[in-house]
Design a protein around this motif. Structure first.
Motif, PDB file in Angstrom:
ATOM      1  N   LEU A 114      40.686  62.351  38.557  1.00 55.45           N
ATOM      2  CA  LEU A 114      41.794  61.610  37.967  1.00 55.45           C
ATOM      3  C   LEU A 114      42.115  60.356  38.781  1.00 55.45           C
ATOM      4  CD1 LEU A 114      43.899  61.602  35.695  1.00 55.45           C
ATOM      5  CD2 LEU A 114      45.408  62.864  37.226  1.00 55.45           C
ATOM      6  N   PHE A 115      42.124  60.472  40.088  1.00 49.05           N
ATOM      7  CA  PHE A 115      42.384  59.329  40.957  1.00 49.05           C
ATOM      8  C   PHE A 115      41.307  58.263  40.783  1.00 49.05           C
ATOM      9  CE2 PHE A 115      41.682  57.145  45.006  1.00 49.05           C
ATOM     10  CZ  PHE A 115      42.919  56.531  45.155  1.00 49.05           C
ATOM     11  N   THR A 116      40.051  58.676  40.747  1.00 49.45           N
ATOM     12  CA  THR A 116      38.945  57.730  40.581  1.00 49.45           C
ATOM     13  C   THR A 116      39.033  57.022  39.233  1.00 49.45           C
ATOM     14  OG1 THR A 116      37.572  59.153  41.972  1.00 49.45           O
ATOM     15  CG2 THR A 116      36.433  57.514  40.640  1.00 49.45           C
ATOM     16  N   ALA A 117      39.323  57.780  38.191  1.00 49.10           N
ATOM     17  CA  ALA A 117      39.455  57.178  36.862  1.00 49.10           C
ATOM     18  C   ALA A 117      40.617  56.194  36.815  1.00 49.10           C
ATOM     19  CB  ALA A 117      39.635  58.267  35.818  1.00 49.10           C
ATOM     20  N   THR A 118      41.722  56.515  37.480  1.00 53.88           N
ATOM     21  CA  THR A 118      42.879  55.619  37.509  1.00 53.88           C
ATOM     22  C   THR A 118      42.549  54.319  38.221  1.00 53.88           C
ATOM     23  OG1 THR A 118      44.351  57.524  37.519  1.00 53.88           O
ATOM     24  CG2 THR A 118      45.299  55.423  38.186  1.00 53.88           C
ATOM     25  N   VAL A 119      41.872  54.420  39.355  1.00 50.99           N
ATOM     26  CA  VAL A 119      41.489  53.220  40.103  1.00 50.99           C
ATOM     27  C   VAL A 119      40.550  52.349  39.274  1.00 50.99           C
ATOM     28  CG1 VAL A 119      40.200  52.400  42.119  1.00 50.99           C
ATOM     29  CG2 VAL A 119      41.887  54.205  42.378  1.00 50.99           C
ATOM     30  N   LEU A 120      39.583  52.951  38.620  1.00 53.88           N
ATOM     31  CA  LEU A 120      38.654  52.172  37.795  1.00 53.88           C
ATOM     32  C   LEU A 120      39.370  51.533  36.608  1.00 53.88           C
ATOM     33  CD1 LEU A 120      35.506  54.472  37.811  1.00 53.88           C
ATOM     34  CD2 LEU A 120      35.835  52.309  39.028  1.00 53.88           C
ATOM     35  N   LEU A 121      40.310  52.242  35.999  1.00 54.81           N
ATOM     36  CA  LEU A 121      41.058  51.685  34.882  1.00 54.81           C
ATOM     37  C   LEU A 121      41.925  50.506  35.330  1.00 54.81           C
ATOM     38  CD1 LEU A 121      41.899  51.891  31.889  1.00 54.81           C
ATOM     39  CD2 LEU A 121      43.744  53.398  32.649  1.00 54.81           C
ATOM     40  N   LEU A 122      42.596  50.649  36.463  1.00 49.83           N
ATOM     41  CA  LEU A 122      43.417  49.551  36.972  1.00 49.83           C
ATOM     42  C   LEU A 122      42.561  48.348  37.347  1.00 49.83           C
ATOM     43  CD1 LEU A 122      46.041  51.488  39.125  1.00 49.83           C
ATOM     44  CD2 LEU A 122      46.389  50.351  36.933  1.00 49.83           C
ATOM     45  N   LEU A 123      41.386  48.598  37.894  1.00 49.61           N
ATOM     46  CA  LEU A 123      40.468  47.509  38.227  1.00 49.61           C
ATOM     47  C   LEU A 123      40.010  46.795  36.962  1.00 49.61           C
ATOM     48  CD1 LEU A 123      38.880  46.141  40.531  1.00 49.61           C
ATOM     49  CD2 LEU A 123      37.063  47.762  40.081  1.00 49.61           C
ATOM     50  N   LEU A 124      39.721  47.546  35.927  1.00 47.36           N
ATOM     51  CA  LEU A 124      39.318  46.955  34.652  1.00 47.36           C
ATOM     52  C   LEU A 124      40.441  46.115  34.050  1.00 47.36           C
ATOM     53  CD1 LEU A 124      37.141  46.893  32.366  1.00 47.36           C
ATOM     54  CD2 LEU A 124      38.395  48.783  31.358  1.00 47.36           C
ATOM     55  N   ILE A 125      41.663  46.621  34.108  1.00 45.00           N
ATOM     56  CA  ILE A 125      42.810  45.874  33.580  1.00 45.00           C
ATOM     57  C   ILE A 125      43.027  44.594  34.385  1.00 45.00           C
ATOM     58  CG2 ILE A 125      45.326  45.921  33.311  1.00 45.00           C
ATOM     59  CD1 ILE A 125      45.022  48.916  32.619  1.00 45.00           C
ATOM     60  N   ALA A 126      42.942  44.681  35.709  1.00 47.22           N
ATOM     61  CA  ALA A 126      43.141  43.501  36.550  1.00 47.22           C
ATOM     62  C   ALA A 126      42.066  42.454  36.283  1.00 47.22           C
ATOM     63  CB  ALA A 126      43.133  43.905  38.019  1.00 47.22           C
ATOM     64  N   CYS A 127      40.826  42.882  36.145  1.00 48.24           N
ATOM     65  CA  CYS A 127      39.743  41.930  35.880  1.00 48.24           C
ATOM     66  C   CYS A 127      39.893  41.294  34.504  1.00 48.24           C
ATOM     67  CB  CYS A 127      38.389  42.621  35.991  1.00 48.24           C
ATOM     68  SG  CYS A 127      37.946  43.013  37.685  1.00 48.24           S
ATOM     69  N   SER A 128      40.302  42.071  33.519  1.00 50.72           N
ATOM     70  CA  SER A 128      40.458  41.507  32.175  1.00 50.72           C
ATOM     71  C   SER A 128      41.624  40.527  32.127  1.00 50.72           C
ATOM     72  CB  SER A 128      40.626  42.612  31.143  1.00 50.72           C
ATOM     73  OG  SER A 128      41.832  43.306  31.367  1.00 50.72           O
ATOM     74  N   CYS A 129      42.701  40.806  32.838  1.00 48.82           N
ATOM     75  CA  CYS A 129      43.829  39.867  32.878  1.00 48.82           C
ATOM     76  C   CYS A 129      43.432  38.583  33.591  1.00 48.82           C
ATOM     77  CB  CYS A 129      45.025  40.498  33.573  1.00 48.82           C
ATOM     78  SG  CYS A 129      45.830  41.768  32.593  1.00 48.82           S
ATOM     79  N   CYS A 130      42.714  38.703  34.675  1.00 46.74           N
ATOM     80  CA  CYS A 130      42.274  37.526  35.420  1.00 46.74           C
ATOM     81  C   CYS A 130      41.311  36.705  34.580  1.00 46.74           C
ATOM     82  CB  CYS A 130      41.614  37.947  36.726  1.00 46.74           C
ATOM     83  SG  CYS A 130      41.041  36.564  37.717  1.00 46.74           S
TER      84      CYS A 130
END
Length: 78
Positions: free
Chosen positions: A40-56
Motif C-alpha cells: 500500500l505504501f509503495t502504491a501510494t508513493v507511485l501514485l503521488l509521483l504520477l500525479i506530481a509528474c502529470s501536474c508538472c
C-alpha cells in the motif's frame, strides 16, 4: 554502480519478491498485514509521483494564458 551490477541486483530483488509472494498463502496474519502495508505504501508513493509528474507536465506543455497587464497609475487629487 555499473549497469550489470544494477541489473543483477534488480533480478535478485525480483526473485526474493517472487519467493515471498509464493509463500504468502501460508504466512502468518502479522506477516500478511506487514506485506499489505508495504504494498500500500509503495502504491501510494507511485501514485503521488504520477500525479506530481502529470501536474508538472501540464504546466510545462500548456502554460496558462494571461491577459495583458494594466499599469496602475496613482490617482490625481480632485
Amino acid at each position: 554502480m555499473a549497469a550489470p551490477d544494477f541489473v543483477e541486483e534488480m533480478r535478485s530483488v525480483g526473485k526474493r519478491l517472487l519467493l515471498k509472494l509464493q509463500g504468502l498463502p501460508q504466512a502468518e496474519p502479522v506477516e500478511l498485514v506487514a506485506f499489505s502495508i508495504i504494498v500500500l505504501f509503495t502504491a501510494t508513493v507511485l501514485l503521488l509521483l504520477l500525479i506530481a509528474c502529470s501536474c508538472c507536465c501540464a504546466h510545462c506543455c500548456c502554460p496558462e494564458r494571461r491577459g495583458r497587464k494594466a499599469q496602475v497609475r496613482p490617482m490625481t487629487p480632485p
